[in-house]
Design an enzyme around this catalytic site. Structure first.
Site, PDB file in Angstrom:
ATOM      1  CD  GLU A 514      -2.631   1.193   2.619  1.00 41.12           C
ATOM      2  OE1 GLU A 514      -3.396   2.144   2.814  1.00 41.12           O
ATOM      3  OE2 GLU A 514      -2.401   0.314   3.468  1.00 41.12           O
ATOM      4  CD  GLU A 523       2.467   8.834  -0.333  1.00 41.56           C
ATOM      5  OE1 GLU A 523       2.522   7.732   0.258  1.00 41.56           O
ATOM      6  OE2 GLU A 523       1.622   9.707  -0.049  1.00 41.56           O
TER       7      GLU A 523
END
Length: 714
Positions: A514, A523
């Site tokens: 995730e 990210e």
């Protein structure tokens, strides 16, 4: 009195009313307050007032510009917040007549100065008499704005500028009748004619776009935050595509003439369907409504009668006796404008209820947040907790793991066993085949993906051997507690390490992560998963399997102002995570970068470059470009899609807000002109960053060159 005591649309919505010149502002506020209105829009000076001719001062004297009987007078700040000033509409600062131009400039300066002295919350400016040719007007406003600290200037902007002067839209008209076939609602407000009818439809041929007139003044005032638009609504509306542009503009009020209302079967004033929809959209954006003009309808409201017979405060009721949910007080219920106010209440109260998710996101609307750097920083427990509240996200992950286990388990068992020996699915992880399926959760956080994977395994009837890899030592404690409470200590091995450096004791059949950001890859999911894919056995499954970023050109005065307020280059070269609210997408989204896992490229290179072209509908008119809104769409496994991309947004999922790439300077985009932008994803051994630039309709500078302002550390 607020239109409705609702909190699901944020701040309470207020209704104001334009009044004639008054010498007793407090009494006028109270009189219209009894009718229901929360503030008045009052002329700052009497109609016949003109600025005194310039004279040479004698003995240092400074004569007053106003007499007491010629100007709006307030002696207490208590009333200033309930009064909006109205500048005289005879003012023509760009008149070809030099004498009239000079007089107009002086009058405008004097009235703005008086309003600032009174401490009014705002002033309504007249629409430019020469739209598109008003440099003097903009110059006076710009000078005034430099000295203001709180008083806002609301520029009147007719939505449609016909060949007649703007003030003609204020002239009263006899009330029109609603169509016979209209269905009547409980309050007498029914299904009205649509946008394409005679009362509301496309702009007439030869009419000028009101947005163009607004943009010229706004641009010459350097997009000042205290300058807003007060949209003057006429009987004809622009196209829906044209109206949508205003969602991203600083619209402060809707000026709604009584002449725009039509009459329903019961004799009540109502709005055409197109006007209702427009008003509802602006209500949701927190825009105030100002009723202008005298009453065009004569209504004996049962609500009025009910209050009168009660001799005091009473519950307001509609034409059919239904309660409206608010009280009325004598004597304001007899005011001729009362039916219009009641109708505005009706429109506001019938807005669809806001869901719990959107209610929780209210405080994040148009609030700039710098994206997380999870590789560099260890997240706080509260941040994890916020993410874990998104139950829909973990349901999708559970479904993806379930389908992956089902496909892999059925494929392996059908090869090793006869059809008659297949095991029966169990709800316990202790059942199933003797061989455990190895599953690794990389970036386990506080353990929600471990929980989702164990639940999926129970549904399939497969026993898992799970490795939960997490670099944040504080989060490890939460995983330990979860395993203890769930009884999974024998099934889950906790690994406190950075996934990029850990050496796995055995290969995994499924790798779950995730690591997605608001732009998919922002990210560093590609870099992390490329390093972690060495854990996978040949033919192993990665969840997610792929993700694609999307971009769309966007208008948002609010976001541009908030970035501009930092007064430096760095913030204009930083992408922000933001819950977009007062914004407008100028064109449909376009795909940008795609990453797939496992990544079989040789060598692996996660740098990217793309040119994106956005084609705009000419009917939408011209617009201003403030930046680009970014989204992502992710395939977790098979047909399980996790998305914040508007066309495919996962229902009830709120873990990610869109990302916003600002531009240093707003870009004017002519009607029908395409928008072209370049985007780079750049990589170095220690950081990853984005660079972006507009190349059409005009070329602009490349932002964030070399990652000088923003980067994500590896």
């Amino acid at each position: 009195m607020v239109l409705g005591k609702r909190t699901d649309y944020g701040d309470a919505k207020y209704a104001g009313v334009q009044v004639p010149f008054t010498l007793d502002a407090p009494a006028t506020v109270e009189a219209y307050g009894l009718c229901g209105f929360d503030f008045i829009v009052a002329p700052l000076v009497r109609d016949g007032w003109r600025p005194p001719a310039p004279t040479v001062p004698e003995n240092g004297s400074l004569p007053s510009l106003f007499n007491r009987d010629d100007c709006l007078y307030i002696n207490s700040s208590q009333w200033a917040n309930q009064v909006v000033g109205l500048i005289s509409d005879w003012i023509q600062t760009d008149s070809p007549d030099p004498a009239k131009r000079q007089q107009s400039v002086a009058a405008l300066r004097h009235q703005l100065g008086w309003a600032a002295h009174l401490g009014l919350q705002a002033v309504v400016l007249p629409a430019p008499h020469r739209p598109g040719q008003c440099p003097n007007y903009a110059q006076v406003l710009n000078q005034t704005l430099q000295g203001l600290t709180h008083m806002a200037l609301w520029l009147t902007v007719p939505l449609v500028l016909p060949g007649t002067p703007p003030r003609a839209l204020h002239e009263p008209h006899p009330p029109r009748q609603a169509p016979e076939a209209d269905a009547v609602s409980p309050m007498g407000h029914g299904k009205q004619n649509g946008v394409g009818c005679a009362f509301s439809g496309p702009v007439m041929p030869g009419a000028m776009d009101g947005w163009e007139a607004w943009h010229q003044v706004r641009a010459q005032c350097d997009h000042h935050n205290l300058l807003g638009a007060a949209l003057l609504v006429g009987p004809t509306l622009p196209s829906l595509a044209s109206l949508d542009r205003w969602c991203g503009e600083p619209v402060k009020a809707i000026l709604l003439p009584t002449s725009v209302f039509i009459t329903n079967k019961r004799g009540y004033p109502v709005l055409p369907k197109g006007h209702q929809d427009m008003l509802a959209a602006f209500f949701k954006l927190g825009v105030q409504v100002v009723l202008t003009g005298e009453a065009c309808h004569s209504v004996a409201s049962p609500a009025n009668v009910g209050a009168a017979t009660a001799g005091g405060t009473a519950v307001a009721v509609g034409p059919d006796g239904e309660p409206l949910g608010f009280n009325i007080t004598n004597p304001g219920e007899f005011h001729p404008l009362r039916p219009y106010w009641e109708y505005l209440c009706f429109l506001f109260r019938r807005l669809e209820a806001v869901g719990e998710q959107e209610r929780q996101e209210t405080s994040y609307r148009d609030y700039l947040q710098v994206p997380l750097q999870p590789l560099q920083d260890n997240l706080e427990s509260q941040t994890y907790e916020t993410f874990e509240k998104d139950l829909q996200k973990y349901k999708l992950y559970e479904e993806a793991v379930y389908k992956a286990l089902k496909d892999r388990y059925l494929a392996s068992t059908t090869e090793a066993m006869s059809p008659y020996d297949l095991p029966i699915a169990s709800t316990s992880c202790s059942d199933g085949p003797s061989r455990n399926v190895v599953l690794m959760v990389v970036g386990a956080g506080r353990g929600p993906l471990v929980r989702a994977s164990m639940r999926a395994a129970a549904r399939v009837g497969v026993r898992l051997r799970v490795y939960a890899v997490e670099k944040n030592p504080n989060a490890i404690v939460h995983i330990q507690q979860m395993l203890r409470s769930e009884g999974w200590e024998r099934d889950v091995t906790i690994v406190s390490a950075d996934m990029r450096h850990w050496q796995a004791p055995e290969p995994a059949e499924i790798l779950v992560s995730e690591l997605l950001g608001s732009f998919g890859d922002n990210e560093l999911s590609p870099e992390c998963l490329d390093g972690a894919q060495r854990f996978l056995a040949p033919g192993g499954i990665s969840i997610p399997q792929s993700y694609t970023s999307y971009l769309a050109p966007a208008t948002s005065h609010k976001l541009h102002h908030d970035v501009k307020s930092y007064k430096d280059l760095e913030h204009f070269e930083t992408p922000y995570v933001v819950r977009l609210h007062r914004h407008h997408l100028l064109a449909p989204t376009q795909p940008l970068f795609t990453f797939s896992h496992p990544n079989n490229d040789a060598p692996i290179d996660n740098s990217r470059y793309a040119t994106v072209n956005f084609h705009r509908d000419p009917a939408a008119g011209a617009a201003v470009l403030h930046g680009f809104a970014g989204y992502f769409e992710c395939t977790l496994y098979g047909d399980v899609l996790l998305s914040i991309h508007p066309p495919s947004h996962s229902e009830n999922m709120f873990s990610w807000f869109p990302i916003f790439f600002p531009l240093r300077e707003p870009v004017y985009v002519p009607a029908g002109a395409p928008v072209e932008m370049q985007m780079w994803r750049c990589c170095s051994p220690h950081k990853v960053w984005y660079e972006w630039a507009v190349t059409a309709p005009v070329a602009g500078p490349i932002h964030n060159v070399g990652g000088r302002s923003y980067w994500v550390g590896l």
